[in-house]
Write a protein that holds these residues in place. Sequence first.
Motif, short mmCIF file in Angstrom:
data_model
loop_
_atom_site.label_atom_id
_atom_site.label_comp_id
_atom_site.label_asym_id
_atom_site.label_seq_id
_atom_site.Cartn_x
_atom_site.Cartn_y
_atom_site.Cartn_z
N ASN A 26 6.32 6.11 -0.16
CA ASN A 26 6.14 4.59 0.05
C ASN A 26 4.70 5.03 0.48
O ASN A 26 4.61 6.41 1.05
N LEU A 86 3.47 3.73 3.70
CA LEU A 86 3.34 3.02 5.00
C LEU A 86 3.18 4.24 6.38
O LEU A 86 1.87 4.33 7.37
N SER A 141 -2.82 -5.78 7.94
CA SER A 141 -2.72 -5.82 6.79
C SER A 141 -1.47 -4.43 7.43
O SER A 141 -0.77 -4.16 6.01
N LEU A 188 2.13 -4.19 5.17
CA LEU A 188 2.40 -3.59 4.43
C LEU A 188 4.17 -3.14 5.27
O LEU A 188 5.29 -3.08 4.13
N THR A 225 7.99 -3.36 3.22
CA THR A 225 8.56 -1.90 2.67
C THR A 225 9.87 -2.06 3.52
O THR A 225 10.46 -1.55 3.24
#
Length: 433
Positions: A230, A232, A301, A305, A309
């Motif tokens: 991921n 993030l 955004s 996100l 997640t």
Amino acid sequence: MKLKEASEPSSSSNSFLNPSKRSVVLEDNPLKMAELTTTKLNAESHLLLDQPLLRLPHEISRRNFKTVQKHVEKEKEAVLSSLKSTANASLTGQDAAASVASLDAMIERMQGLKRKMETIHDDEKKLHQQSTKRIQHLADLFEIPSLADVKYEEWSKIRLNRLLVDYLLRCGYEDSARALAEEKGIEDLVDLEVFVECHAIEESLRTEKKTARCLKWCIDHRPMMKKVNNSLEFELRLQQYIELRRDGKVLEAKKHAQRFIIPQIDSRLPDANRAAGIMAHGPETRAEPYRTMYSQSRWNSLADLFVKTHHELFSLPSRPLLHIALSAGLSALKTPSCHSKYASSTANASSSTTTVCPICSTELNELARNLPYAHHTKSNVENDPVVLPNGRLYGRDRLFEMSAKVGLPDGLVKDPTTSELFGYGDIRKVYIS
């Protein structure tokens, strides 16, 4: 099922319209065509919508186990290392007071570990209580034999309340969701705290434009995020870098990049290159992609996100469960006639008919317009069906009865949907095979 039209009757002889002279031609057992759908409850199909009910407590328990394991390993290494150093020092003649102070420090560390373990243990007990009640809630479904059983209605109401709480939480109405859960007594069947935390972190990004809270969450869940690769945490670090450059803190931005961005250059080379270009472009630049990177919309955004997640890590569906259930229900009831230009009177004032179809109602008609049709393997057709020139199919007796009620002269019938008038000679008999 096949529909066969009989030859058109002559205007002088309409024997098939006369009950005393009508003949019956059957190519299949009519009882099969009128077979009613069974009311037996299929519990397994119901559980497709309720999978998150057990998955979330499982994921939280697994996260807690990893957290405990990390704390124990960390404190064990620190205490063993300190104990070894203290023992060696005492053998070389270290002052007793220093040895006692070292032992006190180790005891304090272990007491801190105990407090952390107690907190996690309390969370685990609460999770076990929730899991027990959720399993019992699902087990109750397997004890219900029929959809007509009053117990199924009660169980369905509980699930509906759960779906409403889930929807309110996802929309940010935390107080309303909590009040509804408390009123219905379903606190253990909904995930209040998980969504409250998620919404708070989302708002810290979207509204407050701060990364600290979300970064702390990423650190707590770093092992899980690494498994799914991921991005993030990297995006949050990149946003911190952008904000430093926006504020003109070039030196701090360089140090931040060296610490958090450059170490990931192998796996995120395009993003790292764009980050390097930020140094040559200020906040007022019109060059892309730097203009977009400086844009305030990037915070939205990041918030999206994070939510994505969060739901992926905890095995939560991206859409509210209420939307999924409503979409399935609307599709199951939807037919092509629901959106024809001759829709029922509840959705179309020009129609002369009334209906109890929920899809034809004003409230749901537009909502169901873009949904797919359900797959139907059986059809129920009225007795003695006839077809009008416009292609609409009706039962003969019902068609004549309704035409008589509106006062039409003999020899004419009225389409109850389109209000068109047709003569007896225009009607064709339909045979089902």
